[in-house]
Design a protein around this motif. Sequence first.
Motif, PDB file in Angstrom:
ATOM      1  N   VAL A  71     -32.202   1.337 -15.431  1.00  0.00           N
ATOM      2  CA  VAL A  71     -32.549   1.183 -16.761  1.00  0.00           C
ATOM      3  C   VAL A  71     -32.337   2.363 -17.957  1.00  0.00           C
ATOM      4  N   SER A  72     -31.320   2.460 -18.234  1.00  0.00           N
ATOM      5  CA  SER A  72     -31.724   3.641 -19.746  1.00  0.00           C
ATOM      6  C   SER A  72     -32.692   3.623 -20.854  1.00  0.00           C
ATOM      7  N   TYR A  73     -33.791   4.134 -20.546  1.00  0.00           N
ATOM      8  CA  TYR A  73     -34.296   4.213 -22.111  1.00  0.00           C
ATOM      9  C   TYR A  73     -34.922   5.492 -22.547  1.00  0.00           C
ATOM     10  N   GLN A  74     -33.983   6.532 -21.551  1.00  0.00           N
ATOM     11  CA  GLN A  74     -34.598   7.987 -22.043  1.00  0.00           C
ATOM     12  C   GLN A  74     -33.904   8.781 -23.020  1.00  0.00           C
ATOM     13  N   SER A  75     -32.811   7.909 -23.306  1.00  0.00           N
ATOM     14  CA  SER A  75     -31.558   8.825 -24.285  1.00  0.00           C
ATOM     15  C   SER A  75     -32.163   9.350 -25.596  1.00  0.00           C
ATOM     16  N   LYS A  76     -31.040  10.079 -26.194  1.00  0.00           N
ATOM     17  CA  LYS A  76     -31.668  10.793 -27.088  1.00  0.00           C
ATOM     18  C   LYS A  76     -32.128   9.440 -28.251  1.00  0.00           C
ATOM     19  N   PHE A  77     -30.838   8.340 -27.996  1.00  0.00           N
ATOM     20  CA  PHE A  77     -30.879   7.232 -29.183  1.00  0.00           C
ATOM     21  C   PHE A  77     -32.275   6.485 -28.515  1.00  0.00           C
ATOM     22  N   THR A 115     -26.049   8.683 -24.440  1.00  0.00           N
ATOM     23  CA  THR A 115     -26.720   9.999 -23.471  1.00  0.00           C
ATOM     24  C   THR A 115     -27.493   9.352 -22.465  1.00  0.00           C
ATOM     25  N   ASP A 116     -27.842   9.038 -21.644  1.00  0.00           N
ATOM     26  CA  ASP A 116     -30.002   9.472 -20.839  1.00  0.00           C
ATOM     27  C   ASP A 116     -29.390  10.390 -19.776  1.00  0.00           C
ATOM     28  N   LEU A 117     -29.299  11.526 -19.655  1.00  0.00           N
ATOM     29  CA  LEU A 117     -29.737  12.247 -18.163  1.00  0.00           C
ATOM     30  C   LEU A 117     -30.468  12.063 -17.156  1.00  0.00           C
ATOM     31  N   SER A 118     -31.671  11.437 -17.977  1.00  0.00           N
ATOM     32  CA  SER A 118     -32.439  10.901 -16.506  1.00  0.00           C
ATOM     33  C   SER A 118     -31.608  10.161 -15.342  1.00  0.00           C
TER      34      SER A 118
END
Length: 388
Positions: free
Chosen positions: A215-221, A373-376
Motif C-alpha cells: 500500500v502506497s502512502y509515502q509519496s510526495k503527493f 511515486t512512492d520509493l518506500s
Amino acid sequence: MSHRKSIIAIGSITLVSTIISIYSCKKNNDASSSSVDPLSALNLPSTPYNYSKPTLPAYLKTPGIIGQDNTPSANPVTDWGATLGRMLFYDKSLSINNSIACASCHKQEFGFSDNTAFSSGFNGGQTTRNAMCLTNARYYPDGKFFWDERAATLEDQTLMPIQNSVEMGMTLGTLINRLNKKSYYPILFKNAFGDATINSDRISKALSQFVRSIVSYQSKFDVGRGQVAEGADPILTPYPNFTAQENQGKQLFFGPQINCAHCHGTETFTAAAPKNNGLENPSVDKGVGGITNNDQQVGQFKVSSLKNIELSAPYMHDGRFATLEEVVEHYSSGVQANPNLAPQLQNPDGTPRQLNLTADQKAALVAFLKTLTDLSITTDVKFSNPFK
C-alpha cells in the motif's frame, strides 16, 4: 594362552570404544544439524515485519476508501501470513523448471510491475499483455483481477499464473509436494495458519496477503496531502511541498477542465470499473468483453492505480506507450472513436473528447503524476527478496 586372551580382550574393548565413539559423534552431529533453524538461510526477522497495521494517514481511513478495500473477511492480512506470501512471491520453485517467480514479472524496483511490454515465461514464451502494477491492489473496488477481470478475486488470481502454460507451467499438486520438501515451509505455514498443512487454498491466501500489504502512502503527493489543514479543500489548496508546475498539474488532474479524477479520482488513484479508453477502433484485444461475451464490454480493461505510475512503464494493457508524455498525448489528441468508449472520454454528441492540451499543461500533468511515486515501496526490505 592367557596372554592371547588379554590381547583379544583389549582389542574388543578398543573396538567397542571406537563404535561408541563413532555413534556418539553421529548422534552429536545429528543433534547439531537438527538444531539448525531452517529459517536461518532466509532474510527474515525473528519477529515478522508489520504488514497488518500500516500507519495510514487519516485520508486513507475514511469510509469511502475503506469501502474500496477488497480484502475478504476470511483472509485478513496478518504479519506471518504476508511473510509467507513474500516467500512464495519470490520463490522460483513455483515454476516447473525453477526459473520464474511471481517477482520475475512484478519487480519491486518498478512498483511491482514489469519494465517490458510483455513478460517472459518459464520456457522463454511471451505473455500477451503487460504485467500490471501491484501497488494499491487491495483498493480495486470491484475486487476483480487481470486486465480482463477474469479472476473474481485476488485469491483466484494468485494461482492462475502458477498454472499458466506460458508463465510458470506448474500443477498445484506438484507445487504442494515441492513446498513440503523444503524444511522452512511447514514452519512458515504453521506460523501463518496454525498448523503445517500446505494446500492450494493457503498458498493463494498467503500470496494475496502479501500483495494487499503493498500500500502506497509515502509519496510526495501523500506528504502534501497531509499538510492540508483540516476543513480546507484538498483539491483546491496548493500543496506547500509541490512546485508551481506540480500544483498546476494537480489542478488539471482534479479540476473540471480535464478531470482525470473521473476515472482515478480517489486518493488511492484507482477506478471502480473497467473502461474503454479509446486506444483503437475496432478493438484488437476484446479485454473484458472477451471474458463476458458482452459486446458492450469489448475493449474494456481494468484501470490500475496511478500510484508509482512513473516507475511502471511501459503503459496500457499492451505496453504501447513507453513514456508518461505519450500517455498524456493520447488523452490530449489521440482518443479513438469506439462504440464502447468510456462516457468520460466522450463529448455530448458522442464523439471522442480531445483535450487539446498546451505544452505547458502536458508537462504539468506529467509533473503531477510523478508526485505519486512512492520509493518506500521500492526500497522497504519487507517487500524485498527474502532469499539470501
